[in-house]
Design a protein around this motif. Structure first.
Motif, mmCIF file in Angstrom:
data_model
loop_
_atom_site.group_PDB
_atom_site.id
_atom_site.type_symbol
_atom_site.label_atom_id
_atom_site.label_comp_id
_atom_site.label_asym_id
_atom_site.label_seq_id
_atom_site.Cartn_x
_atom_site.Cartn_y
_atom_site.Cartn_z
ATOM 1 N N TRP A 103 -7.750 7.819 0.696
ATOM 2 C CA TRP A 103 -8.083 6.564 0.038
ATOM 3 C C TRP A 103 -9.425 6.675 -0.703
ATOM 4 O O TRP A 103 -9.525 6.298 -1.876
ATOM 5 C CB TRP A 103 -8.127 5.445 1.086
ATOM 6 N N GLU A 108 0.849 -1.202 0.000
ATOM 7 C CA GLU A 108 0.000 0.000 0.000
ATOM 8 C C GLU A 108 0.883 1.250 0.000
ATOM 9 O O GLU A 108 0.562 2.264 -0.622
ATOM 10 C CB GLU A 108 -0.865 -0.037 1.271
ATOM 11 N N TYR A 134 -0.286 7.185 1.697
ATOM 12 C CA TYR A 134 -0.248 6.345 2.890
ATOM 13 C C TYR A 134 0.744 6.870 3.923
ATOM 14 O O TYR A 134 0.443 6.926 5.112
ATOM 15 C CB TYR A 134 0.136 4.917 2.486
#
Lengths: 217, 217, 217
Positions: free
Chosen positions: A195, A147, A155
């Motif tokens: 996200w 990720e 992130y």
């Protein structure tokens, strides 16, 4: 000022372990791994970041001195086994639990480093390492695209923001349960919004266009 | 003999960090990762080998005590962002910078181990670990075939040669800026020649022929 | 009671290193990696679990203080190079050697942790980590599906059983060469039977059916 945390309290660390552990068990569920693998993945994600943090600080990792650290991965494995059997949206849940773990670990990592005597810059670095370490181990072990390096997502920046705020407030002596809750809410919201809305940072090279097809990472 | 290095000087370590960091940012560019990921990959490659080295020596890693270690990854990320935007040959550049990092890290790893009191054999082992560690982390994290295990290339032997020469010269008391430059040039040349001319070591099993198709590693 | 082991004897550790190292060289052979990569993979698998164990215990890893630890990977690489050139069944042999390493490392890891003063629960955890660590590094590095997370196989449970039995017998003061041999035989048999008969644990989520197609992990 007596409410200020000198060190990160154990329950905060354990809560972060639990959130990350659930993300590990959810990934195991999505990948159809068995329940032993679910426990192992929950332990790796939940305890991995803290073990990396403590090994770098040259202290025996908390997970290996305090048996209480084994409870969250066990609990996460059992919860996922019984409660999520009819859930199809593993990915969304995984992201939410992972974001909660990120919000807590960037604080506990930074504070533990500061309390051990590291300088603030290094403490922020170790906070970010603690926060992203477990998730990176999870993704590498399960052969997923980390990720952390997904160019279509943000992130590490929320963790960096949380660690920096923690270091500033700790040095000022006003890092306490209230300000900690504020930082956690900010980091969690930032991460989840990034996200959901697919926020993107610029690419590593100026002037490049993003490929429409996946880059194969 | 007063010119002999007792320990590896910090600037030599920082230069190695910079070379490896550029290789990380170049890989991020090739993979279309964003600029935050570029900084993270640069840090992981540049600092990873040294962190592994220091953790094994049971000392708090230099990257976490000296903020100067954060400059090379930042510099590498900015340089790649601005300077390499029109470059297409990422792979060649990546190999060259990686080879330069390898040449410096096999020396700094070995010398730091010797200065800490490890025996020469273990010091050579730690030097090789330091030199190949960062690149291995880079390739594993980015889901690449680790250069280290590419059967059509020679990667670890130059590091082993450099570490061994360093240990011998250090024990003899003649490891100084001149001999260090000589070792670095030798390791760099060996590595780059091995890559350009596709030198190959024998396979792991006697009498096997190389498959013409890729082995899937 | 004078026969009871206070700490794990070095020869037992070295034997475990050798078994794991052979599994690494066999994987290198199957993947058509060259002989240098075979030595590196043998070292990573053979020494990786013990290095993780010692780093967590905050002691300089045995592999870096005792040059004897370098002999098993060298021996394994040479043996695989000369003896297995006509063998086709790499996978079966790899599983057998890996099982033997698992049987020894779950004991040596647990005993070393107990001797260092960790509590029994943490010692069992570190024993399992030591036992599965090297194999996990092997599979991640070589881009293989980690055996540890293969839902059609049981890998961690034998190590957990072995570590638990070791901790109980050590605390009772009856962990000696005879009981150690018994535990090793039990763990090895359990692991090999689980593999040959495809024993399976329940999936991470209750009530799911196993997909007939591979899950892509």
């Amino acid at each position: 000022m007596t409410f200020a945390f000198d060190n990160s309290p154990v329950w905060l660390d354990l809560l972060g372990v639990f959130f990350f552990a659930v993300s590990g068990s959810l990934l195991a569920a999505r990948k159809q791994i068995d329940i032993v693998g679910s426990l192992l993945l929950a332990s790796l994600v939940g305890l991995g970041g803290g073990v990396i943090r403590d090994v770098i600080l040259v202290i025996v990792p908390a997970a290996f001195t305090n048996p209480a650290y084994l409870a969250p991965p066990l609990l996460a494995t059992v919860l996922v086994f019984f409660l999520f059997s009819s859930v199809q949206r593993y990915t969304s849940l995984l992201i939410l639990f992972d974001a909660a773990g990120l919000a807590l670990f960037c604080m506990t990592g930074t504070v533990k480093a500061l309390a051990t005597g590291l300088n603030p810059v290094a403490s922020v670095l170790l906070g970010v390492t603690t926060a992203v370490g477990g998730g990176l181990l999870r993704d590498i072990t399960a052969n997923e695209v980390p990720e952390l390096f997904n160019p279509k997502d943000i992130y590490a920046l929320p963790a960096f923001l949380g660690s920096s705020l923690t270091a500033v407030l700790w040095v000022l002596g006003v890092f306490n349960v209230l300000t900690a809750a504020g930082i956690a809410a900010l980091v969690f919201t930032f991460r989840v919004l990034a996200w959901r809305r697919s926020w993107q940072a610029p690419l590593a090279v100026r002037g490049w266009h993003r490929r429409t097809t996946d880059s194969g990472l």
